[in-house]
Design a protein around this motif. Structure first.
Motif, PDB file in Angstrom:
ATOM      1  N   THR A  40      -3.780  -1.803   2.930  1.00  0.00           N
ATOM      2  CA  THR A  40      -2.322  -1.774   2.802  1.00  0.00           C
ATOM      3  C   THR A  40      -1.844  -3.138   2.301  1.00  0.00           C
ATOM      4  O   THR A  40      -2.617  -4.106   2.254  1.00  0.00           O
ATOM      5  N   TRP A  41      -0.548  -3.216   1.969  1.00  0.00           N
ATOM      6  CA  TRP A  41       0.015  -4.512   1.587  1.00  0.00           C
ATOM      7  C   TRP A  41      -0.099  -5.501   2.735  1.00  0.00           C
ATOM      8  O   TRP A  41      -0.401  -6.679   2.533  1.00  0.00           O
ATOM      9  N   ALA A  42       0.146  -5.037   3.950  1.00  0.00           N
ATOM     10  CA  ALA A  42       0.061  -5.934   5.110  1.00  0.00           C
ATOM     11  C   ALA A  42      -1.351  -6.478   5.268  1.00  0.00           C
ATOM     12  O   ALA A  42      -1.538  -7.686   5.490  1.00  0.00           O
ATOM     13  N   GLU A  43      -2.352  -5.613   5.158  1.00  0.00           N
ATOM     14  CA  GLU A  43      -3.749  -6.064   5.287  1.00  0.00           C
ATOM     15  C   GLU A  43      -4.123  -7.020   4.161  1.00  0.00           C
ATOM     16  O   GLU A  43      -4.825  -8.016   4.383  1.00  0.00           O
ATOM     17  N   THR A  44      -3.651  -6.735   2.963  1.00  0.00           N
ATOM     18  CA  THR A  44      -3.927  -7.620   1.831  1.00  0.00           C
ATOM     19  C   THR A  44      -3.323  -9.000   2.068  1.00  0.00           C
ATOM     20  O   THR A  44      -3.982 -10.025   1.862  1.00  0.00           O
ATOM     21  N   ALA A  45      -2.082  -9.036   2.514  1.00  0.00           N
ATOM     22  CA  ALA A  45      -1.420 -10.324   2.774  1.00  0.00           C
ATOM     23  C   ALA A  45      -2.131 -11.098   3.876  1.00  0.00           C
ATOM     24  O   ALA A  45      -2.299 -12.319   3.780  1.00  0.00           O
TER      25      ALA A  45
ATOM     26  N   HIS B 278       2.967  -1.769  -7.984  1.00  0.00           N
ATOM     27  CA  HIS B 278       3.931  -1.393  -6.967  1.00  0.00           C
ATOM     28  C   HIS B 278       5.227  -2.178  -7.153  1.00  0.00           C
ATOM     29  O   HIS B 278       5.261  -3.192  -7.839  1.00  0.00           O
ATOM     30  N   ALA B 279       6.282  -1.724  -6.493  1.00  0.00           N
ATOM     31  CA  ALA B 279       7.568  -2.429  -6.547  1.00  0.00           C
ATOM     32  C   ALA B 279       7.443  -3.764  -5.816  1.00  0.00           C
ATOM     33  O   ALA B 279       6.979  -3.805  -4.672  1.00  0.00           O
ATOM     34  N   PRO B 280       7.837  -4.862  -6.449  1.00  0.00           N
ATOM     35  CA  PRO B 280       7.605  -6.172  -5.844  1.00  0.00           C
ATOM     36  C   PRO B 280       8.387  -6.437  -4.558  1.00  0.00           C
ATOM     37  O   PRO B 280       7.855  -7.062  -3.646  1.00  0.00           O
ATOM     38  N   ILE B 281       9.617  -5.992  -4.458  1.00  0.00           N
ATOM     39  CA  ILE B 281      10.410  -6.306  -3.267  1.00  0.00           C
ATOM     40  C   ILE B 281       9.797  -5.663  -2.033  1.00  0.00           C
ATOM     41  O   ILE B 281       9.708  -6.280  -0.973  1.00  0.00           O
ATOM     42  N   VAL B 282       9.329  -4.438  -2.169  1.00  0.00           N
ATOM     43  CA  VAL B 282       8.682  -3.755  -1.045  1.00  0.00           C
ATOM     44  C   VAL B 282       7.369  -4.451  -0.684  1.00  0.00           C
ATOM     45  O   VAL B 282       7.092  -4.721   0.489  1.00  0.00           O
ATOM     46  N   GLY B 283       6.559  -4.785  -1.671  1.00  0.00           N
ATOM     47  CA  GLY B 283       5.298  -5.475  -1.412  1.00  0.00           C
ATOM     48  C   GLY B 283       5.492  -6.845  -0.800  1.00  0.00           C
ATOM     49  O   GLY B 283       4.779  -7.236   0.136  1.00  0.00           O
ATOM     50  N   LEU B 284       6.472  -7.589  -1.288  1.00  0.00           N
ATOM     51  CA  LEU B 284       6.749  -8.919  -0.737  1.00  0.00           C
ATOM     52  C   LEU B 284       7.261  -8.829   0.695  1.00  0.00           C
ATOM     53  O   LEU B 284       6.923  -9.660   1.534  1.00  0.00           O
ATOM     54  N   THR B 285       8.066  -7.816   0.974  1.00  0.00           N
ATOM     55  CA  THR B 285       8.558  -7.618   2.338  1.00  0.00           C
ATOM     56  C   THR B 285       7.416  -7.315   3.290  1.00  0.00           C
ATOM     57  O   THR B 285       7.328  -7.880   4.385  1.00  0.00           O
ATOM     58  N   ALA B 286       6.512  -6.424   2.879  1.00  0.00           N
ATOM     59  CA  ALA B 286       5.355  -6.097   3.716  1.00  0.00           C
ATOM     60  C   ALA B 286       4.502  -7.337   3.957  1.00  0.00           C
ATOM     61  O   ALA B 286       4.033  -7.576   5.077  1.00  0.00           O
ATOM     62  N   ALA B 287       4.298  -8.134   2.913  1.00  0.00           N
ATOM     63  CA  ALA B 287       3.495  -9.356   3.055  1.00  0.00           C
ATOM     64  C   ALA B 287       4.163 -10.357   3.986  1.00  0.00           C
ATOM     65  O   ALA B 287       3.505 -10.979   4.823  1.00  0.00           O
TER      66      ALA B 287
ATOM     67  N   ALA C  72      -0.911  -5.220  -6.872  1.00  0.00           N
ATOM     68  CA  ALA C  72      -1.249  -4.087  -6.003  1.00  0.00           C
ATOM     69  C   ALA C  72      -2.106  -4.613  -4.854  1.00  0.00           C
ATOM     70  O   ALA C  72      -2.729  -5.672  -4.969  1.00  0.00           O
ATOM     71  N   PRO C  73      -2.159  -3.887  -3.749  1.00  0.00           N
ATOM     72  CA  PRO C  73      -3.022  -4.316  -2.644  1.00  0.00           C
ATOM     73  C   PRO C  73      -4.494  -4.276  -3.044  1.00  0.00           C
ATOM     74  O   PRO C  73      -4.869  -3.626  -4.019  1.00  0.00           O
ATOM     75  N   PHE C  74      -5.330  -4.973  -2.268  1.00  0.00           N
ATOM     76  CA  PHE C  74      -6.773  -4.850  -2.466  1.00  0.00           C
ATOM     77  C   PHE C  74      -7.171  -3.388  -2.277  1.00  0.00           C
ATOM     78  O   PHE C  74      -6.498  -2.656  -1.541  1.00  0.00           O
ATOM     79  N   PRO C  75      -8.241  -2.938  -2.916  1.00  0.00           N
ATOM     80  CA  PRO C  75      -8.649  -1.531  -2.762  1.00  0.00           C
ATOM     81  C   PRO C  75      -8.831  -1.137  -1.292  1.00  0.00           C
ATOM     82  O   PRO C  75      -9.372  -1.897  -0.501  1.00  0.00           O
TER      83      PRO C  75
END
Length: 86
Positions: free
Chosen positions: A19-24, A45-54, A13-16
């Protein structure tokens, strides 16, 4: 020839309060070279969506899955998702 030692991060999951983008971006700025996500049922969270955002938010960070629950995904759909991410 010696290769530099690299470090990676596993996130589900992203940092508290980010967003995923900010975490990456924070992970990349901290000097990590890789971020991986697991694919399990539960509080994540769903990994494909999180990996895409990152991947779209960073320039050098490598992304990948620690594991995919392939019993729950059709192989053709999974291949298409990974090709799209690539």
């Amino acid at each position: 020839m010696a290769k530099p030692f690299r470090f990676g991060v596993q996130k589900h999951a992203p940092f508290p309060d980010t967003t995923w983008a900010e975490t990456a971006e924070r992970i990349e700025d901290a000097g990590f070279s890789t971020m991986v996500m697991p694919d399990h049922f539960g509080d994540q969270h769903a990994p494909i969506v999180g990996l895409t955002a990152a991947a779209t938010a960073t320039t050098e960070l490598r992304v990948g899955a620690l594991v995919f629950g392939n019993d729950y995904k059709h192989p053709v759909v999974m291949a298409k998702e990974m090709a799209s991410l690539d």
